[in-house]
Design a protein around this motif. Sequence first.
Motif, PDB file in Angstrom:
ATOM      1  N   ALA A   8    -118.667 128.704   9.434  1.00  0.00           N
ATOM      2  CA  ALA A   8    -118.031 129.949   9.588  1.00  0.00           C
ATOM      3  C   ALA A   8    -119.086 130.907   9.889  1.00  0.00           C
ATOM      4  N   VAL A   9    -118.828 132.180  10.575  1.00  0.00           N
ATOM      5  CA  VAL A   9    -119.664 133.219  10.960  1.00  0.00           C
ATOM      6  C   VAL A   9    -119.299 134.529  10.221  1.00  0.00           C
ATOM      7  N   PHE A  10    -117.934 134.810  10.132  1.00  0.00           N
ATOM      8  CA  PHE A  10    -117.337 135.917   9.494  1.00  0.00           C
ATOM      9  C   PHE A  10    -116.054 135.584   8.897  1.00  0.00           C
ATOM     10  N   ARG A  11    -115.652 136.505   8.199  1.00  0.00           N
ATOM     11  CA  ARG A  11    -114.526 136.336   7.477  1.00  0.00           C
ATOM     12  C   ARG A  11    -113.199 135.961   8.212  1.00  0.00           C
TER      13      ARG A  11
ATOM     14  N   ALA B 243    -117.939 124.871   6.389  1.00  0.00           N
ATOM     15  CA  ALA B 243    -118.855 125.881   5.651  1.00  0.00           C
ATOM     16  C   ALA B 243    -118.247 127.223   5.770  1.00  0.00           C
ATOM     17  N   LEU B 244    -118.392 127.900   4.661  1.00  0.00           N
ATOM     18  CA  LEU B 244    -117.927 129.317   4.613  1.00  0.00           C
ATOM     19  C   LEU B 244    -118.940 130.360   4.520  1.00  0.00           C
ATOM     20  N   GLY B 245    -119.338 131.244   5.296  1.00  0.00           N
ATOM     21  CA  GLY B 245    -120.271 132.187   5.247  1.00  0.00           C
ATOM     22  C   GLY B 245    -120.207 133.404   6.014  1.00  0.00           C
ATOM     23  N   LEU B 246    -121.040 134.317   5.775  1.00  0.00           N
ATOM     24  CA  LEU B 246    -121.306 135.571   6.601  1.00  0.00           C
ATOM     25  C   LEU B 246    -122.670 135.598   7.793  1.00  0.00           C
ATOM     26  N   HIS B 247    -122.400 135.175   8.783  1.00  0.00           N
ATOM     27  CA  HIS B 247    -123.600 134.991   9.743  1.00  0.00           C
ATOM     28  C   HIS B 247    -124.339 136.582   9.726  1.00  0.00           C
TER      29      HIS B 247
ATOM     30  N   HIS C 292    -114.373 138.465  -1.081  1.00  0.00           N
ATOM     31  CA  HIS C 292    -113.588 137.638  -0.727  1.00  0.00           C
ATOM     32  C   HIS C 292    -114.306 136.356  -0.534  1.00  0.00           C
ATOM     33  N   LEU C 293    -115.656 136.282  -0.370  1.00  0.00           N
ATOM     34  CA  LEU C 293    -116.273 134.845  -0.035  1.00  0.00           C
ATOM     35  C   LEU C 293    -116.278 134.238  -1.362  1.00  0.00           C
ATOM     36  N   ARG C 294    -116.726 134.954  -2.368  1.00  0.00           N
ATOM     37  CA  ARG C 294    -116.573 134.545  -3.794  1.00  0.00           C
ATOM     38  C   ARG C 294    -115.427 133.778  -4.245  1.00  0.00           C
ATOM     39  N   GLN C 295    -114.212 134.504  -3.903  1.00  0.00           N
ATOM     40  CA  GLN C 295    -112.871 134.127  -4.112  1.00  0.00           C
ATOM     41  C   GLN C 295    -112.437 133.078  -3.494  1.00  0.00           C
ATOM     42  N   ARG C 296    -112.778 132.783  -2.102  1.00  0.00           N
ATOM     43  CA  ARG C 296    -112.501 131.678  -1.468  1.00  0.00           C
ATOM     44  C   ARG C 296    -113.456 130.540  -1.768  1.00  0.00           C
ATOM     45  N   VAL C 297    -114.741 130.732  -2.216  1.00  0.00           N
ATOM     46  CA  VAL C 297    -115.160 129.585  -2.355  1.00  0.00           C
ATOM     47  C   VAL C 297    -114.839 129.038  -3.733  1.00  0.00           C
TER      48      VAL C 297
END
Length: 271
Positions: A37-40, A59-63, A77-82
Amino acid sequence: MLIDTHCHLDAPEFDEDRDAVIAAARQAGLGAIVVPAVFRRNWDTVQALAEREADVWFALGLHPLYVNDAGPEDLEHLRQRVMAVRDHPRFVGIGEIGLDYFVPGLDPARQQTVFEAQVRLAAEFGLPVILHTRRSVDAVTKQLRRFRPPSGIAHAFNGSPQQAQHLIGLGMAIGFGGAMTFDRARNIRRLAASLPAESLVLETDAPDISPAWVHPGRNQPAELARIAQVLAELRGLSLEAVAELTTANAARVLPALRAPGTETSADIGSD
């Protein structure tokens, strides 16, 4: 079997023919495609794609290219999603994350804050990272040393041999793709020919970084077979040997890939 360790299969460039692109990849011998991923906004999309297709992982993340639009709420939100997906059989880790000191107009302080938070998150949960290191290898490496995520991939690497060795020493593999296929890309080709075999993985970054025979057209994961052949020629190996070693390397640094192709979309959907 080949593994494309970095492919933006969710990109709009594939909206018209995504099913055909996936079918062509399978026909070319790919057993797994990793979609970072590149953004939410595309977290749902990459996860849904992995759950629909038997040979796609996510994979999940912020580019770093999108950090100007990312705030503290995105990191939370990333923490919760992970936390929600860390045991998902198709979830490989945190990515695409990193630093970009090439594109003008990006806030370096914000990049650093967002990257540090994501590396810390990966280390906390014992997850691999998929790294963007354009003109920023040393700064990225510094944070890897600080937080020590277990493994990962330096995607589209174009640094020095010494920088590559530092990353390898921190558990990272080095990603090679379309850029390696250009004769003028001497540094990348030297790295591909000389780095330890156990550090090499293959990628397309499709629809971007098209190989020489496609440039400037759209890249796609099926091109990985010819990219692998270029790596085989640079190292004096057979295509079969390159496929075997890069698949093993990918599975080592992204452990969720250790049994690619053994699950079906139906199996995952029934969990």
